[in-house]
Write a protein that holds these residues in place. Structure first.
Motif, mmCIF file in Angstrom:
data_model
loop_
_atom_site.group_PDB
_atom_site.id
_atom_site.type_symbol
_atom_site.label_atom_id
_atom_site.label_comp_id
_atom_site.label_asym_id
_atom_site.label_seq_id
_atom_site.Cartn_x
_atom_site.Cartn_y
_atom_site.Cartn_z
ATOM 1 N N GLY A 1 0.794 -1.230 0.000
ATOM 2 C CA GLY A 1 0.000 0.000 0.000
ATOM 3 C C GLY A 1 0.828 1.282 0.000
ATOM 4 N N THR A 2 2.144 1.174 0.146
ATOM 5 C CA THR A 2 2.965 2.390 0.117
ATOM 6 C C THR A 2 3.408 2.695 -1.312
ATOM 7 N N LEU A 3 3.745 3.968 -1.563
ATOM 8 C CA LEU A 3 4.229 4.339 -2.894
ATOM 9 C C LEU A 3 5.529 3.594 -3.196
ATOM 10 N N GLY A 4 6.350 3.398 -2.149
ATOM 11 C CA GLY A 4 7.599 2.658 -2.312
ATOM 12 C C GLY A 4 7.342 1.277 -2.909
ATOM 13 N N ARG A 5 6.357 0.570 -2.348
ATOM 14 C CA ARG A 5 6.040 -0.765 -2.836
ATOM 15 C C ARG A 5 5.571 -0.723 -4.292
ATOM 16 N N ARG A 6 4.760 0.294 -4.619
ATOM 17 C CA ARG A 6 4.252 0.374 -5.999
ATOM 18 C C ARG A 6 5.384 0.648 -6.987
ATOM 19 N N ILE A 7 6.302 1.525 -6.613
ATOM 20 C CA ILE A 7 7.438 1.805 -7.499
ATOM 21 C C ILE A 7 8.310 0.563 -7.637
ATOM 22 N N GLN A 8 8.503 -0.107 -6.514
ATOM 23 C CA GLN A 8 9.316 -1.315 -6.507
ATOM 24 C C GLN A 8 8.739 -2.366 -7.458
ATOM 25 N N SER A 9 7.398 -2.406 -7.530
ATOM 26 C CA SER A 9 6.801 -3.434 -8.389
ATOM 27 C C SER A 9 6.480 -2.893 -9.784
ATOM 28 N N GLY A 10 7.140 -1.795 -10.182
ATOM 29 C CA GLY A 10 7.095 -1.419 -11.582
ATOM 30 C C GLY A 10 6.375 -0.134 -11.962
ATOM 31 N N TRP A 11 5.681 0.500 -11.056
ATOM 32 C CA TRP A 11 5.039 1.782 -11.370
ATOM 33 C C TRP A 11 6.066 2.782 -11.873
ATOM 34 N N ASP A 12 5.846 3.396 -13.043
ATOM 35 C CA ASP A 12 6.775 4.446 -13.433
ATOM 36 C C ASP A 12 6.075 5.743 -13.824
#
Ligand SMILES: [Zn+2]
Length: 645
Positions: free
Chosen positions: A542-553
């Protein structure tokens, strides 16, 4: 006459009879766990170096000697004499005289030189001037937290003495019950991570261990209103013990004072300071996010005022039937495995708090050697059967590789990190790599609370790993003073300059990219394909860190917020920088570490409560310990009570 008065009278008579005839005792008092002995002959006391130690072991109490105010020399005269006794290299920065207690607080850059071999210089001071010296370290890096806490405690000195006297009488009250039992009630952090809190109770005493929040679930606080806890009234709690300053253990400690608790908090000195820093920031973040904070900064001050700091290894009476001893937990600065000795040899419980079993660059590994222990309450954050972490050495190699690759491209390395612990660990890795030539020398910018947290670390080198401590004692080798480290203290303008400049490393909070200056750094550097974002810590669901880590760009600019120069408007920020994850820098023991902690524990406990981990981790760990070591193990739920005797 109350029983405590009677006890003090008896103690005074006993001490007088133990002392040589020419040393008088004018009064004895309890101040918290200490027995304070006032004497008109402080110089003679100091001349007989062994006297205090002998008294302490005879009476089985912690003893402090103070001069009777009537015999004190004037501060001006004393100052000159004291400065004559202390070697100049000690770097004394302040002398503060307190005539009411006969204490002089000496602030020095090298406290060891004020103390002298086995306390010889301290004794020389008393021999010469009669005052009782107390030594504190001048932080090598200026820390506003440390100086605020110190000046606040100085300002509240009178009230603090009243508090200590009251606590002292509570601790030494007569035991009322001749019943015998020991119970633990779980108020939080069972089959979940966060809101750590327990009640340890005997017929005589109730102690609250930790009182944290649950990150990402603000409303979920420990079950403080349970009848076992504050339900019977805040005054029925004898003491609060805080294992370490992380918010999931400390955030709601000040709330207790809002509820009417006004007893002592036991923790280490660095934990007290870090708790101040982190809880004030907690209130700040709540305000920024438009949440009603559960308490005010006034209650943080109350908590600090009520803190009785203990050092590792000090065996301390905290109730008529309970002795507490802290041991290094290897997790963050000041973190403590908390050992409770109940009754006279009746029962022993150790709460691990959060632990790291192996040595890290910052800390020695957790202590698991005790005189006795029957029950262990053990954290299980990485207790799952597959929770093995990368070896730290491999992680360091990978981090250096990423830094080198990025530097070759002319880019910047941006590392989101928690202010306390991981940041300092990474700083040490980077400093050594630069010194040894493994990576090129370049500026390392520290943003958010990282600088302040680092300053607190350098104030308490005794709590760091021994070789690091020795380096800090020698200024020219203090790794945190390396010239590459730069404190970002001029805000957005400075960030813009860094973003426009050459290769560098940025360490910034928050660690999970949930706010703080890291948002601004993403705004500045995110679009640069030559730069790299490196995750070194756990990124929660649920954190932005996790989303970026899983590919959000593509990050909505609303997330980057007003802090970034790209923020404010509608649309998205393209994250073109490389994204890397380097794990292995955790402050928690992994599954192997937790098992090793129990396996090598001396003595091995009969029972283990596996807490502070999600359902799977606590159950995995509980069943593994049961099968491998044949001990009784449990993975309790919240609000369970265990009776041990
Ligand atoms: Zn922790």
């Amino acid at each position: 006459m109350s029983t405590v008065e009677q006890q003090l009278d008896d103690l005074k008579a006993e001490i007088t009879s133990e002392l040589p005839n020419d040393i008088s005792v004018s009064s004895v008092k309890y101040e918290g766990p200490e027995l304070v002995v006032y004497t008109r002959d402080p110089k003679k006391f100091a001349q007989q170096g062994d006297l205090v130690r002998k008294l302490a072991s005879k009476l089985r109490k912690r003893i402090t000697i103070r001069p009777d105010p009537s015999v004190l020399s004037r501060p001006n005269e004393a100052r000159e004499e004291i400065m004559g006794v202390i070697p100049e290299e000690a770097g004394v920065t302040d002398l503060d005289f307190h005539a009411d207690t006969g204490e002089v607080v000496i602030e020095a850059e090298k406290p060891g030189m004020v103390i002298g071999r086995h306390g010889s210089t301290l004794r020389d001071i008393t021999k010469n001037v009669g005052w009782t010296p107390e030594v504190v370290r001048t932080p090598p890096i200026e820390s506003s937290t440390v100086s605020n806490v110190r000046s606040f405690l100085k300002q509240e000195r009178d009230e603090r003495r009243d508090i200590l006297e009251k606590v002292g009488r509570q601790i030494h009250r007569e035991e009322m019950s001749d019943d015998e039992y020991v119970r633990i009630t779980t108020l939080g952090c069972c089959r979940e991570v966060g809101r750590a809190s327990f009640i340890l109770s005997t017929p005589e005493t109730r102690i609250l261990v930790d009182c944290g929040d649950k990150p990402g679930a603000e409303g979920e606080v420990p079950y403080l209103h349970a009848p076992e806890a504050l339900g019977a009234g805040p005054q029925t709690i004898d003491a609060v013990v805080l294992t370490h300053a992380h918010l999931d253990h400390s955030a709601l400690i000040p709330l207790l004072f809002k509820y009417g608790y006004d007893g002592p908090i036991y923790c280490t000195e660095p934990t007290r300071d870090l708790m101040g820093l982190l809880t004030l920031d907690y209130l700040d973040v709540a305000a920024k996010e438009g949440r009603a904070p559960p308490y005010e900064s006034e209650q943080v001050r109350e908590a600090i005022k009520h803190t009785i700091p203990l050092e590792y290894g000090d065996v301390t009476d905290i109730a008529p039937d309970v002795k507490l001893t802290f041991h290094n937990a290897g997790h963050i600065l000041g973190s403590a495995v908390s050992h409770f000795h109940i009754g006279d040899g009746l029962y022993n419980v150790a709460f691990s708090g959060d632990i790291h079993y192996d040595d890290t660059r910052l800390f020695n590994g957790a202590v698991n050697d005790f005189p006795r222990v029957e029950t262990l309450v053990l954290e299980s954050t990485y207790g799952g059967r597959n929770d093995y972490q990368t070896d730290q050495q491999d992680s360091e190699e990978k981090l250096k590789e990423v830094i080198n690759k990025t530097h070759e491209k002319g880019g910047k390395v941006v590392i989101p990190a928690f202010a306390v612990g991981r940041s300092q660990e990474i700083m040490l890795v980077i400093e050594e790599a630069m010194r040894s030539g493994d990576i090129p020398s370049m500026p390392v910018h520290l943003d958010g609370m990282i600088w302040e947290a680092t300053a607190i670390h350098t104030t308490y080198p005794e709590y760091l790993r021994d070789d690091l401590r020795d380096r800090i004692f020698h200024d020219d080798e203090n790794p945190f003073l390396a010239e590459e480290f730069n404190h970002i203290d001029a805000g957005e303008e400075e960030r813009q300059d860094v973003a426009d400049g050459g290769p560098c490393i940025v360490l910034s909070t928050s660690g999970m990219v949930t706010g703080g200056p890291i948002m601004s750094w993403l705004g500045h550097i995110g679009p640069d394909p030559d730069s790299t974002l490196v995750f070194v810590g756990y990124q929660a669901q649920g954190t932005l860190g996790r989303r970026i880590q899983s590919g959000w760009d593509e990050i909505p600019t609303s997330e980057v917020g007003a802090m970034g120069n790209n923020g404010g408007g509608r649309g998205t920020l393209s994250l073109n920088m490389d994204v890397e994850t380097v794990d292995g820098f955790s402050g928690h023991a992994d599954r192997a570490g937790l098992e090793n902690f129990v396996k090598t524990m001396n003595p091995r406990p009969e029972k283990v409560l596996c807490v502070h981990g999600d359902e799977r981790s606590t159950q995995d760990l509980s069943s593994a310990l049961y099968h491998d070591y044949n001990m009784r193990t449990f993975a309790p739920k919240n609000l369970e009570t265990f009776r041990f005797l």
